[in-house]
Design a protein around this motif. Structure first.
Motif, PDB file in Angstrom:
ATOM      1  N   GLU A 113      14.090 -44.020 -15.697  1.00 18.86           N
ATOM      2  CA  GLU A 113      15.022 -44.138 -16.818  1.00 18.86           C
ATOM      3  C   GLU A 113      14.528 -43.406 -18.064  1.00 18.86           C
ATOM      4  N   GLU A 114      13.219 -43.330 -18.253  1.00 20.05           N
ATOM      5  CA  GLU A 114      12.654 -42.739 -19.469  1.00 20.05           C
ATOM      6  C   GLU A 114      12.490 -41.228 -19.358  1.00 20.05           C
ATOM      7  N   THR A 115      13.147 -40.590 -18.382  1.00 17.82           N
ATOM      8  CA  THR A 115      12.972 -39.163 -18.136  1.00 17.82           C
ATOM      9  C   THR A 115      14.107 -38.350 -18.749  1.00 17.82           C
ATOM     10  N   ILE A 116      13.745 -37.228 -19.377  1.00 15.75           N
ATOM     11  CA  ILE A 116      14.692 -36.257 -19.916  1.00 15.75           C
ATOM     12  C   ILE A 116      14.454 -34.942 -19.176  1.00 15.75           C
ATOM     13  N   LEU A 117      15.510 -34.279 -18.778  1.00 16.01           N
ATOM     14  CA  LEU A 117      15.377 -33.073 -17.954  1.00 16.01           C
ATOM     15  C   LEU A 117      15.527 -31.800 -18.781  1.00 16.01           C
ATOM     16  N   GLY A 118      14.669 -30.842 -18.492  1.00 11.94           N
ATOM     17  CA  GLY A 118      14.803 -29.493 -19.030  1.00 11.94           C
ATOM     18  C   GLY A 118      14.739 -28.514 -17.880  1.00 11.94           C
ATOM     19  N   GLY A 119      15.549 -27.471 -17.920  1.00 13.14           N
ATOM     20  CA  GLY A 119      15.604 -26.543 -16.799  1.00 13.14           C
ATOM     21  C   GLY A 119      15.056 -25.176 -17.124  1.00 13.14           C
ATOM     22  N   ASP A 120      15.325 -24.243 -16.229  1.00 14.22           N
ATOM     23  CA  ASP A 120      14.849 -22.869 -16.341  1.00 14.22           C
ATOM     24  C   ASP A 120      15.909 -22.027 -17.032  1.00 14.22           C
ATOM     25  N   ILE A 121      15.478 -21.179 -17.981  1.00 12.85           N
ATOM     26  CA  ILE A 121      16.385 -20.219 -18.596  1.00 12.85           C
ATOM     27  C   ILE A 121      15.919 -18.817 -18.228  1.00 12.85           C
ATOM     28  N   ARG A 122      16.815 -18.067 -17.609  1.00 10.39           N
ATOM     29  CA  ARG A 122      16.522 -16.704 -17.178  1.00 10.39           C
ATOM     30  C   ARG A 122      17.373 -15.711 -17.962  1.00 10.39           C
ATOM     31  N   ILE A 123      16.902 -14.481 -18.021  1.00  5.94           N
ATOM     32  CA  ILE A 123      17.628 -13.449 -18.741  1.00  5.94           C
ATOM     33  C   ILE A 123      18.753 -12.898 -17.876  1.00  5.94           C
ATOM     34  N   TRP A 124      19.963 -12.919 -18.436  1.00  7.08           N
ATOM     35  CA  TRP A 124      21.121 -12.365 -17.751  1.00  7.08           C
ATOM     36  C   TRP A 124      21.135 -10.846 -17.936  1.00  7.08           C
ATOM     37  N   ARG A 125      21.340 -10.118 -16.832  1.00  4.05           N
ATOM     38  CA  ARG A 125      21.418  -8.658 -16.898  1.00  4.05           C
ATOM     39  C   ARG A 125      22.721  -8.198 -16.250  1.00  4.05           C
ATOM     40  N   ASP A 126      23.481  -7.394 -16.972  1.00  6.38           N
ATOM     41  CA  ASP A 126      24.714  -6.847 -16.414  1.00  6.38           C
ATOM     42  C   ASP A 126      24.419  -5.873 -15.283  1.00  6.38           C
ATOM     43  N   ASP A 127      23.290  -5.174 -15.386  1.00  3.17           N
ATOM     44  CA  ASP A 127      22.858  -4.252 -14.334  1.00  3.17           C
ATOM     45  C   ASP A 127      21.580  -4.802 -13.709  1.00  3.17           C
ATOM     46  N   PRO A 128      21.673  -5.477 -12.570  1.00  5.66           N
ATOM     47  CA  PRO A 128      20.488  -6.096 -11.972  1.00  5.66           C
ATOM     48  C   PRO A 128      19.490  -5.096 -11.408  1.00  5.66           C
ATOM     49  N   LYS A 129      19.846  -3.810 -11.381  1.00  5.41           N
ATOM     50  CA  LYS A 129      18.944  -2.806 -10.802  1.00  5.41           C
ATOM     51  C   LYS A 129      18.033  -2.165 -11.835  1.00  5.41           C
ATOM     52  N   ALA A 130      18.267  -2.408 -13.103  1.00  2.00           N
ATOM     53  CA  ALA A 130      17.472  -1.757 -14.153  1.00  2.00           C
ATOM     54  C   ALA A 130      17.215  -2.725 -15.301  1.00  2.00           C
ATOM     55  N   PHE A 131      16.111  -2.491 -16.000  1.00  2.00           N
ATOM     56  CA  PHE A 131      15.747  -3.287 -17.163  1.00  2.00           C
ATOM     57  C   PHE A 131      15.843  -2.437 -18.424  1.00  2.00           C
ATOM     58  N   ARG A 132      16.614  -2.898 -19.402  1.00  2.00           N
ATOM     59  CA  ARG A 132      16.461  -2.350 -20.748  1.00  2.00           C
ATOM     60  C   ARG A 132      15.149  -2.884 -21.328  1.00  2.00           C
ATOM     61  N   ALA A 133      14.647  -2.234 -22.367  1.00  2.00           N
ATOM     62  CA  ALA A 133      13.344  -2.610 -22.916  1.00  2.00           C
ATOM     63  C   ALA A 133      13.327  -4.071 -23.370  1.00  2.00           C
ATOM     64  N   ILE A 134      14.380  -4.490 -24.089  1.00  2.00           N
ATOM     65  CA  ILE A 134      14.407  -5.860 -24.595  1.00  2.00           C
ATOM     66  C   ILE A 134      14.599  -6.850 -23.459  1.00  2.00           C
ATOM     67  N   GLU A 135      15.371  -6.474 -22.432  1.00  2.00           N
ATOM     68  CA  GLU A 135      15.508  -7.344 -21.264  1.00  2.00           C
ATOM     69  C   GLU A 135      14.160  -7.564 -20.588  1.00  2.00           C
ATOM     70  N   ALA A 136      13.383  -6.504 -20.468  1.00  2.00           N
ATOM     71  CA  ALA A 136      12.061  -6.621 -19.842  1.00  2.00           C
ATOM     72  C   ALA A 136      11.159  -7.544 -20.657  1.00  2.00           C
ATOM     73  N   TYR A 137      11.140  -7.332 -21.971  1.00  2.00           N
ATOM     74  CA  TYR A 137      10.306  -8.170 -22.845  1.00  2.00           C
ATOM     75  C   TYR A 137      10.728  -9.634 -22.779  1.00  2.00           C
ATOM     76  N   GLU A 138      12.034  -9.902 -22.913  1.00  2.00           N
ATOM     77  CA  GLU A 138      12.483 -11.292 -22.951  1.00  2.00           C
ATOM     78  C   GLU A 138      12.363 -11.972 -21.588  1.00  2.00           C
ATOM     79  N   SER A 139      12.433 -11.199 -20.512  1.00  2.00           N
ATOM     80  CA  SER A 139      12.241 -11.796 -19.192  1.00  2.00           C
ATOM     81  C   SER A 139      10.853 -12.406 -19.068  1.00  2.00           C
ATOM     82  N   VAL A 140       9.881 -11.833 -19.769  1.00  2.00           N
ATOM     83  CA  VAL A 140       8.508 -12.336 -19.711  1.00  2.00           C
ATOM     84  C   VAL A 140       8.257 -13.409 -20.766  1.00  2.00           C
ATOM     85  N   PHE A 141       8.738 -13.194 -21.986  1.00  2.00           N
ATOM     86  CA  PHE A 141       8.290 -14.023 -23.109  1.00  2.00           C
ATOM     87  C   PHE A 141       9.328 -14.991 -23.681  1.00  2.00           C
TER      88      PHE A 141
END
Length: 305
Positions: A113-141
């Motif tokens: 009962e005393e548990t609060i859930l937090g999940g995973d947040i991933r970076i959404w990419r319109d083009d899953p085959k390539a990383f823009r610079a900011i997408e790459a950075y935010e995917s890590v940090f």
């Protein structure tokens, strides 16, 4: 509580992000959990053009208004007018995985009962085959909820599920001059609650489009941090030391970029390192420049405004 009330209330604060909200509501409409089991409440927080049209396209979605600025007061209003025994919080610029709510309920049913859930947040990419610079950075940090929960004891509110009874014991979110997720999480821990990281509870967040947007995000967080630091003894000395540590920190974090499983290829890793250095330099400059400025905080202003 209403008769035949839904089990879950999804609450979304909104400010000048109508297009992003449309994607968020579409992802909720695509949930694999039966639609009658959850309600969706959007709380507009003073948009120049409230999202009447966006919400109107989603039957059963409520639109409320909160004049007090900040995502915390907006969430409080949504929760106050909600009916579910479970509260699911997501931000307007996020998109929920189709199994977000179903996996959250499975995890909650197996938690104390005393548990609060937090999940995973991933970076959404319109083009899953390539990383823009900011997408790459935010995917890590960016959005390292596992780190927040397991090392700092709290979860961000962009992907949080809590029983209504627990929320009522902890109390409402704070206003705009506080990092409301951190403040609320610390109060929850002091009240005897514990956060659980659920990796299957997935929410996607688009990467920022420009360095300026990333700078604005950090500017808000730094303002919150210095508001807290000013109450501590010898805060100026501590703050300067902290700023210098931020400036030198890329040398330590290069290894995170090179070993991360969330980006692939030498090109993406090189781009992430370039953004990392630029962000840390900006953060250090901002920290030093704020030492004589006011406590004003802007939480989600449209960058084009």
């Amino acid at each position: 509580m209403k008769l035949n009330a839904p089990l879950i209330s999804v609450v979304i604060p909104h400010l000048n992000q109508a297009e992003e909200l449309d994607h968020c509501l579409a992802s909720l409409a695509a949930q694999r959990l039966e639609r009658t089991r959850f309600e969706v409440i959007v709380v507009d927080n003073g948009s120049s053009l409230p999202p009447y049209a966006v919400v109107g396209r989603r039957p059963g979605t409520q639109l409320l208004h909160e004049k007090q600025p900040g995502p915390g007061p907006a969430r409080n209003t949504g929760i106050q007018h909600s009916s579910g025994k479970v509260l699911a919080l997501i931000d307007a610029d996020c998109r929920a995985d189709p199994d977000w709510l179903r996996n959250a309920m499975h995890a909650l049913e197996s938690s104390q009962e005393e548990t609060i859930l937090g999940g995973d947040i991933r970076i959404w990419r319109d083009d899953p085959k390539a990383f823009r610079a900011i997408e790459a950075y935010e995917s890590v940090f960016a959005y390292r909820f596992k780190l927040y929960i397991e090392q700092h004891g709290f979860s961000g509110t962009g992907n949080l599920v809590v029983r209504r009874s627990s929320f009522e014991k902890i109390g409402p979110f704070a206003g705009i001059n506080f990092a409301e997720d951190m403040d609320w999480g610390r109060r929850a821990c002091r009240a005897g609650f514990r956060f659980r990281y659920v990796p299957e509870m997935i929410v996607f967040h688009p990467a920022r489009r420009t360095l300026h947007e990333l700078y604005m995000k950090w500017d808000r967080q730094i303002q919150h941090a210095i508001n807290t630091a000013r109450d501590q003894p010898r805060w100026r000395i501590r703050w300067v030391v902290r700023a210098l540590a931020v400036l030198g920190s890329p040398a330590i974090d290069f290894a995170k970029v090179l070993s991360s499983e969330r980006i692939h290829g030498a090109g993406a890793r090189f781009k992430a390192i370039l953004i990392l250095v630029a962000i840390r330099a900006h953060r250090a400059r901002k920290m030093l420049s704020l030492m004589r400025k006011s406590k004003a905080v802007i939480w989600n202003r449209n960058v084009d405004a």
